[in-house]
Design a protein around this motif. Structure first.
Motif, mmCIF file in Angstrom:
data_model
loop_
_atom_site.group_PDB
_atom_site.id
_atom_site.type_symbol
_atom_site.label_atom_id
_atom_site.label_comp_id
_atom_site.label_asym_id
_atom_site.label_seq_id
_atom_site.Cartn_x
_atom_site.Cartn_y
_atom_site.Cartn_z
ATOM 1 N N LEU A 108 -10.628 -3.176 3.768
ATOM 2 C CA LEU A 108 -9.266 -2.644 3.761
ATOM 3 C C LEU A 108 -8.873 -2.268 2.348
ATOM 4 O O LEU A 108 -9.450 -2.750 1.377
ATOM 5 C CB LEU A 108 -8.277 -3.654 4.348
ATOM 6 N N ASN A 109 -7.857 -1.353 2.268
ATOM 7 C CA ASN A 109 -7.193 -1.067 1.006
ATOM 8 C C ASN A 109 -5.734 -0.762 1.279
ATOM 9 O O ASN A 109 -5.336 -0.516 2.425
ATOM 10 C CB ASN A 109 -7.871 0.069 0.243
ATOM 11 N N VAL A 110 -4.895 -0.750 0.242
ATOM 12 C CA VAL A 110 -3.444 -0.597 0.362
ATOM 13 C C VAL A 110 -2.998 0.549 -0.540
ATOM 14 O O VAL A 110 -3.512 0.691 -1.659
ATOM 15 C CB VAL A 110 -2.705 -1.896 -0.016
ATOM 16 N N ARG A 111 -2.016 1.344 -0.052
ATOM 17 C CA ARG A 111 -1.471 2.450 -0.814
ATOM 18 C C ARG A 111 0.059 2.411 -0.703
ATOM 19 O O ARG A 111 0.604 2.029 0.330
ATOM 20 C CB ARG A 111 -1.981 3.793 -0.280
ATOM 21 N N VAL A 112 0.719 2.842 -1.770
ATOM 22 C CA VAL A 112 2.174 2.942 -1.751
ATOM 23 C C VAL A 112 2.535 4.335 -1.241
ATOM 24 O O VAL A 112 1.821 5.307 -1.496
ATOM 25 C CB VAL A 112 2.763 2.680 -3.146
ATOM 26 N N VAL A 113 3.695 4.442 -0.517
ATOM 27 C CA VAL A 113 4.119 5.699 0.110
ATOM 28 C C VAL A 113 5.543 6.017 -0.333
ATOM 29 O O VAL A 113 6.424 5.150 -0.328
ATOM 30 C CB VAL A 113 4.068 5.582 1.650
ATOM 31 N N ASN A 114 5.791 7.308 -0.745
ATOM 32 C CA ASN A 114 7.147 7.800 -0.983
ATOM 33 C C ASN A 114 7.367 9.056 -0.154
ATOM 34 O O ASN A 114 6.554 9.398 0.708
ATOM 35 C CB ASN A 114 7.382 8.039 -2.475
ATOM 36 N N GLY A 115 8.488 9.765 -0.409
ATOM 37 C CA GLY A 115 8.798 10.930 0.405
ATOM 38 C C GLY A 115 7.815 12.063 0.243
ATOM 39 O O GLY A 115 7.724 12.930 1.112
ATOM 40 N N LYS A 116 7.073 12.058 -0.855
ATOM 41 C CA LYS A 116 6.099 13.124 -1.088
ATOM 42 C C LYS A 116 4.770 12.835 -0.411
ATOM 43 O O LYS A 116 4.057 13.742 0.012
ATOM 44 C CB LYS A 116 5.891 13.290 -2.594
ATOM 45 N N GLY A 117 4.406 11.549 -0.331
ATOM 46 C CA GLY A 117 3.142 11.198 0.292
ATOM 47 C C GLY A 117 2.622 9.872 -0.229
ATOM 48 O O GLY A 117 3.381 9.022 -0.722
ATOM 49 N N GLU A 118 1.299 9.668 -0.139
ATOM 50 C CA GLU A 118 0.659 8.411 -0.526
ATOM 51 C C GLU A 118 0.164 8.482 -1.969
ATOM 52 O O GLU A 118 -0.259 9.535 -2.453
ATOM 53 C CB GLU A 118 -0.534 8.120 0.394
ATOM 54 N N GLY A 119 0.173 7.290 -2.583
ATOM 55 C CA GLY A 119 -0.438 7.156 -3.902
ATOM 56 C C GLY A 119 -1.920 6.809 -3.775
ATOM 57 O O GLY A 119 -2.486 6.799 -2.681
ATOM 58 N N PRO A 120 -2.551 6.517 -4.895
ATOM 59 C CA PRO A 120 -3.979 6.153 -4.867
ATOM 60 C C PRO A 120 -4.190 4.826 -4.138
ATOM 61 O O PRO A 120 -3.299 3.992 -4.054
ATOM 62 C CB PRO A 120 -4.356 6.072 -6.334
ATOM 63 N N ALA A 121 -5.421 4.660 -3.614
ATOM 64 C CA ALA A 121 -5.754 3.450 -2.866
ATOM 65 C C ALA A 121 -6.158 2.330 -3.822
ATOM 66 O O ALA A 121 -6.722 2.557 -4.893
ATOM 67 C CB ALA A 121 -6.881 3.736 -1.889
ATOM 68 N N SER A 122 -5.845 1.108 -3.405
ATOM 69 C CA SER A 122 -6.304 -0.069 -4.147
ATOM 70 C C SER A 122 -7.808 -0.225 -3.941
ATOM 71 O O SER A 122 -8.393 0.356 -3.013
ATOM 72 C CB SER A 122 -5.555 -1.306 -3.651
#
Length: 1202
Positions: A917-931
């Motif tokens: 698994l990995n985790v990504r942060v999300v804002n209104g523009k889209g996803e950030g890089p994966a952990s």
């Protein structure tokens, strides 16, 4: 005893026979009934029954018929006088007398003239008992003479003068009817200004130029001869002073003008009658007509009053535009002074008419025929009145009584003749003449002296039928001279009926005031006088009254629907009622919508005109009853009309209207709508609502709108159609009242700010030239507001902004008139960009074989570069045999955790698996890089049930089992467990055998089994985590052939049969008899239990022996419970039985769902928590102390995350 002949009278109806009382006695008076059989032998003096009128105007073009009809016994002979002398009809060939009658016919159509037979005629009817005479009949031919020729000069007069056009019709007989017409035979219009007088003249109160014409023609219509005579046309020319010049005026002679006065307004003067007073004489009973016609300018109005009295309300009428006052049936009380008043704006004038009402003679008491027996007394009375009072004179048989033969039995005393001790020779016809200067009355009355024994004229055995509790009238019409006495008897009773219960009328009728059932019977009428006795029997039946026991009821229905009225009638069984329906006391409309069926009336497709009172009438031959009900037809109201706008201001107007018909349902409210013809033509909007009692509304208006209004009425049935639109009203322009709404600031790119708003509609613009002033500045900076004015749009883009910076924004409306109020400030953000940093320090904590908990560190807000929407967790299962396989073929699952949450649960994992698994942060523009990827393993779990279980090759003492491994082993299989137990013929379970089988086996043979015996098998696999779900099966060993039940055959529903021939052995026969007896007992018990709601026997066994599938093995002896009723190969459901120690194991997981994430379609709370539920189910095996310590597999939850 005195006998007096009286006119026939009618008595009350009794039963179905309308009784005519032939005999109605007064004191010492008797009427001779006109019974044909009686008249055959009863002598009677003559009586005149028909004659021509006193003033007889004849048509000279037709034969003259002078009527004279009389009755008497023997039949009378007739003679005539003319002008006081005998008229010998035999000497005139043109005159004939009708046989058996005195009517004369004078044939003037063949030859002769009507004037020759003009004169006064009188008819005499005579027999041996006396002579009756007719009135003096004055015969005159009608006349319709022509107008005398005269030269009529044209009439010229000035505008406004008065004018009288004379008619002066020729004297005719009778007088003609006068009317004015033109050459086209069109009646000339009349009014308060122009009208025709009673004398036929045409009066103009003042003339106008439109009165100019050359064909004023007076016509006289003589109705008797049906002829019309015409006067010469009169020419009238009306001119104004302006049309005349001095020269023409100087040449006009005095005779060409009525007056040289200038045309000007003037007070009224009377054209007729002349002077201040006049007299009018009228005869009693006629129509009094009083007339006043006045001239003046402007046209006068006429009023009427009676001095010292009031005009009779019901007898007074106004004719000819109130110029004529008429009082009908005038009497002496109407004498007096009547005043007519003519009035206009310049004054008033009055005229008094003195009215005197005279009276030709009229009867107070006319003499009546007398029928007397020899030796009786009697009187003839002749009383009349008039103005002046009439003179009374008597004649006997047409001869003045002074010169008539003397009769010692009579004595004359003014208006009365007194008879004493009359004899048959006293029979005669007497005439009374009452006369004054205005006319005369002549009446014939005979005195007939008779001696007759009693006769009963009512038919024998007449049947009277009467309704109970109503009067019964039994007729006994009689005749006799002297007057007989009458008695009544009932049945065979010897005593006469008395007055205490019955009423005996003088005419012989017996009245029972309240007839009851016991009044039924035979009644006998007995009439006696000194000359004899007569009797007659009649019969009386009493019937039950007709009653309406179910009356029609009041109904309110909507137009177009169907309504029904019911009318049930109870009646006497011997009578047949006829039910008739009426509407408003008249016949039902001849319309197919009205249907009458027995005791029902149905009206289909109800219309407005159907409203009213409906009456059910039940008629029998004896009585009639009725009952009524109202029908109200209701509907939505009719549309309002006559819309009017008043009090028109810049921002308000008053609307008024007239309500339409409410169609019998009160209007509760009015709905007012408006149309903006300038901006939204054809689209109507709600304006306001007002109470149903209002007909006006004050309406608030907006600027720069071209309003039209319409109104709808509402009642309990719905709303009306809209009214016609009102007139349009355009309000003045003004600055906008409001600013745009829904103002937002969001960037579409990292370097811009998109400002959007909801524009004002045309109605809100309040004027032309609508624009918007858009202003913005950074929230945390010191910059001034930047502004721009844009057209009527809904978006403006600010470029070159920093990424994701808060801005203050406002949008203000303006038009050609000015700005709207200061707008509210809202906050927005410039455009977002993708996050720059991945979450760090990702940690995985495996909770159990299907659940893991994940933690991570949050990303700094500045690195998010936008609105934080949450964290997205990607996880996937590594494929067996190659963990480094190409990831393009790996199915990844996603869970999203909203908001700033930094941990979450991963449900639905597969046991004994490798996960990444990995985790990504999300804002209104889209996803950030994966952990960085994190790897974890899930521990072993209990396996699923074996995929299949089959029993093959059954023999006498062995069975072979074949199976497939579990589809989900969830770990490394350690072994299989097989448990089985026999089932005897009574469905009881035998001892349970437990057998362990190596994990690598897929086939196993059981030996040393009992022959022809059913076995039940329980089979499941095990891992290090515990036992999995079990699968069950049943089979039967046989002697020589297999008997495997189909998988869907349940226990106790089929038994294997033996194939060995032992039917001839004694022990087998005894066994079969015992079995048959046992089966019979079981069937009886089953039947009783089923009727009482009891349990099936197998069910009792199941309750007594818990299913080993869920019952743990007893630790002391390792045995299982008895057989459970399973009808298929599926594992029994968890919780279908309870352990023998009555304890229930807790099988549900205590894991919280708060930390669970969601799949693609999952939901989160506002704090990022997962909304939903997961649960697991697994079937427990009957292993001794072998319960699994692992949590149930959350299959349902897993499905929601895949």
């Amino acid at each position: 005893m005195q006998l007096k002949i009286m006119p026939k009278k009618k008595c009350l109806p009794v039963g179905r026979v309308a009784l005519i009382l032939y005999l109605c006695q007064m004191i010492s008076a008797l009427e001779v009934p006109l019974d044909p059989k009686l008249l055959e032998d009863l002598v009677q003096p003559p009586t005149i029954i028909r004659q021509s009128p006193k003033d007889y105007i004849i048509d000279p073009r037709e034969n003259i018929v002078i009527q004279c009809e009389a009755k008497g016994k023997p039949p009378p002979s007739f003679s005539w006088t003319r002008n006081g002398t005998h008229f010998d009809i035999d000497k005139d060939p043109l005159v004939t007398m009708k046989p058996g009658s005195g009517t004369l016919t004078i044939n003037i159509m063949s030859e002769g003239k009507a004037e020759t037979y003009e004169g006064v005629y009188q008819c005499t009817a005579r027999n041996e008992r006396g002579a009756a005479i007719s009135n003096n009949i004055v015969v005159r031919p009608s006349r319709s003479p022509l107008w005398t020729k005269e030269k009529l000069e044209p009439i010229t007069l000035r505008n406004g003068q008065s004018l009288v056009l004379p008619c002066r019709p020729p004297l005719g007989l009778p007088p003609p009817i006068i009317f004015w017409m033109d050459n086209s035979f069109q009646r000339l219009p009349q009014s308060e200004r122009v009208s025709q007088g009673l004398n036929g003249d045409l009066y103009f109160s003042n003339v106008l130029p439109e009165d100019t014409r050359e064909d004023y023609i007076c016509y006289a219509r003589f109705n008797h001869t049906q002829t019309i005579q015409q006067k010469q046309p009169i020419s009238v020319k009306v001119i104004s002073v302006d049309e005349l010049n001095d020269t023409i005026a100087a040449n006009l002679s005095d005779t060409e003008f009525y007056s040289a006065k200038p045309n000007r307004e003037r007070p009224p003067t009377f054209l007729t009658p002349e002077g201040n007073t006049s007299n009018k004489e009228e005869l009693r009973g006629n129509v009094l007509s009083l007339e006043c016609i006045a001239e003046g300018l402007p046209t006068p109005v006429i009023y009427w009053i009676k001095e010292d009295g009031t005009l009779p309300i019901n007898r007074t009428f106004y004719r000819n535009f109130k110029k004529t006052l008429q009082i009908i049936q005038v009497s002496e009380a109407d004498s007096g002074n009547y005043q007519c008043i003519a009035k206009n704006a310049l004054g008033a004038i009055h005229h008094t008419i003195s009215v005197t009402v005279k009276a030709a003679p009229y009867w107070i008491l006319a003499p009546q025929n007398l029928v007397l027996s020899p030796g009786e007394d009697g009187t003839l009375i002749c009383r009349a009145n008039g103005n002046p009072k009439p003179r009374i004179s008597w004649l006997s048989n047409g001869v003045p009584i002074e010169i008539a033969p003397d009769d010692p039995s009579r004595k004359i005393n003014g208006d009365t003749i007194i008879f004493s001790n009359v004899q048959e020779r006293s029979s005669a016809v007497y005439q009374c003449n009452a006369s004054n200067e205005y006319g005369y009355l002549l009446a014939n009355a005979f005195v007939n002296v008779l001696a007759e024994p009693p006769r009963i004229l009512t038919l024998a055995n007449t049947l009277y039928q009467v309704i109970a509790n109503r009067p019964a009238l039994l007729d006994c019409a009689f005749f006799g001279s002297p007057l007989p006495t009458v008695e009544w008897f009932k049945e065979a009773k010897g005593s006469a009926l008395r007055d205490d219960i019955y009423i005996l009328h003088e005419n012989g009728t017996l009245e029972i005031p309240v007839a009851q059932k016991d009044s039924t019977g035979t009644y006998t009428c007995v009439a006696r006088n000194k000359l004899g006795m007569a009797k007659n029997e009649v019969h009386l039946e009493i019937k039950d009254p007709t009653r309406i026991i179910k009356q029609p009821e009041y109904a309110v229905v909507q137009r177009g629907s169907t309504v029904s009225f019911e009318c049930k009638v109870k009646h006497d069984h011997t009578l047949t009622p006829t039910i008739t329906w009426l509407k408003d006391n008249g016949e039902l409309p001849s319309d197919g919508r009205f249907t009458v069926d027995k005791d029902h009336l149905e009206v289909a497709d109800v219309k407005d005109g159907d409203g009213g009172t409906y009456t059910c009438v039940a008629n029998t031959t004896l009585d009639m009853v009725s009952a009524s009900a109202m029908l109200s037809v209701v509907d939505v109201p009719n549309p309002p009309f006559d819309l009017e706008l008043t009090d028109q201001l810049d921002k308000s107007v008053q609307l008024s209207w007239t309500p339409g018909d409410d169609n019998n349902s009160p209007i509760t409210k009015f709905i007012i709508e408006y149309e903006d013809a300038m901006h939204e033509a054809g689209l109507w909007h709600h304006q306001t609502e007002v109470s149903g009692t209002q007909t006006t509304a004050q309406l608030k208006l907006s600027p720069y709108v071209n309003y039209s209004f319409r109104v709808m009425a509402v009642n309990n049935l719905g709303r009306s159609l809209p009214s016609e639109p009102s007139e349009q009203y355009l309000t003045k322009a003004a600055e906008p009242d409001t600013n745009p709404t829904a103002v937002e600031g969001l960037g579409s790119e990292p370097d811009n700010l998109v400002i959007t708003w909801k524009p004002l509609n045309a109605f809100e613009s309040n004027g032309p030239g609508l624009q918007y002033k858009v202003s913005w500045r950074q929230k945390d900076g010191d910059d001034e507001w930047a502004s721009v004015v844009v057209a009527n749009v809904s978006k403006y883009i600010v470029s070159g902004t920093p990424t994701f910076v808060p801005y203050l924004i406002k949008v203000q409306a303006l038009n050609d008139v000015g700005f709207a109020p200061e707008p509210a400030v809202v906050m927005g953000h410039s455009g977002e960009d993708l996050p720059m940093v991945a979450p760090g320090n990702v940690r995985v904590n495996v909770v159990n074989s299907t659940l893991a908990e994940v933690h991570w560190d949050p990303v700094p807000l500045k690195s998010i570069r936008g609105h934080l929407q949450g964290y997205r967790l990607y996880y996937w299962k590594a494929q067996e045999g190659s963990l480094k396989r190409n990831r393009r073929h790996i199915e990844k699952k996603i869970l999203t955790f909203q908001g700033s949450k930094t941990h979450g649960m991963l449900p639905g994992l597969e046991p004994f698996s490798h996960y990444t698994l990995n985790v990504r942060v999300v804002n209104g523009k889209g996803e950030g890089p994966a952990s960085p990827d994190s790897i974890f393993n899930t521990p072993e779990g209990v396996p699923s049930a074996p995929s299949s279980l089959k029993i093959v090759n059954p023999t006498l003492d062995s069975l072979t089992l074949e199976w497939d491994p579990p589809s989900r082993p969830n770990g490394i299989l350690t072994e299989y467990t097989l448990k089985y137990q026999p089932i005897n013929s009574t469905h009881e379970l035998g001892p349970l055998v437990d057998l362990k089988i190596p994990a690598n086996k897929t086939r196993w043979t059981l030996k040393n089994l009992n022959f022809s015996t059913r076995y039940k098998f329980y089979f499941y696999a095990q891992t290090a985590a515990g036992s999995g779900s079990q699968i069950t099966e049943e089979a039967v060993t046989t002697v020589d052939e297999a008997g495997i039940l189909p998988p869907d055959v349940g226990a106790g529903k089929a038994m294997a049969s033996r194939q060995v021939d032992i039917a001839t052995q004694g022990w087998f026969i005894g066994l079969m008899c015992a079995v048959a007896l046992l089966i019979l007992i079981l069937l009886i018990v089953c039947f009783i239990r089923r009727n009482k709601g009891g349990k099936y026997p197998v069910k009792e066994k199941e309750d007594a022996h818990a299913d080993p599938e869920i019952q743990p093995m007893k630790e002391d002896d390792g045995t299982f419970g008895e057989y459970s009723d399973a009808e298929d190969h599926k594992p029994l459901k968890k919780g279908s039985r309870t352990p023998s120690d009555r304890t229930v194991k807790k099988e549900d997981s205590d894991d919280s769902l708060v930390d669970y994430g969601e799949g693609v379609n999952g939901q989160f709370n506002e704090d990022g928590s997962f909304i939903g539920q997961y649960s697991g189910k697994k079937e427990k095996e009957p292993a001794e102390g072998n319960e699994s310590s692992e949590a149930p597999s959350p299959v349902n939850a897993m499905n929601s995350f895949v």
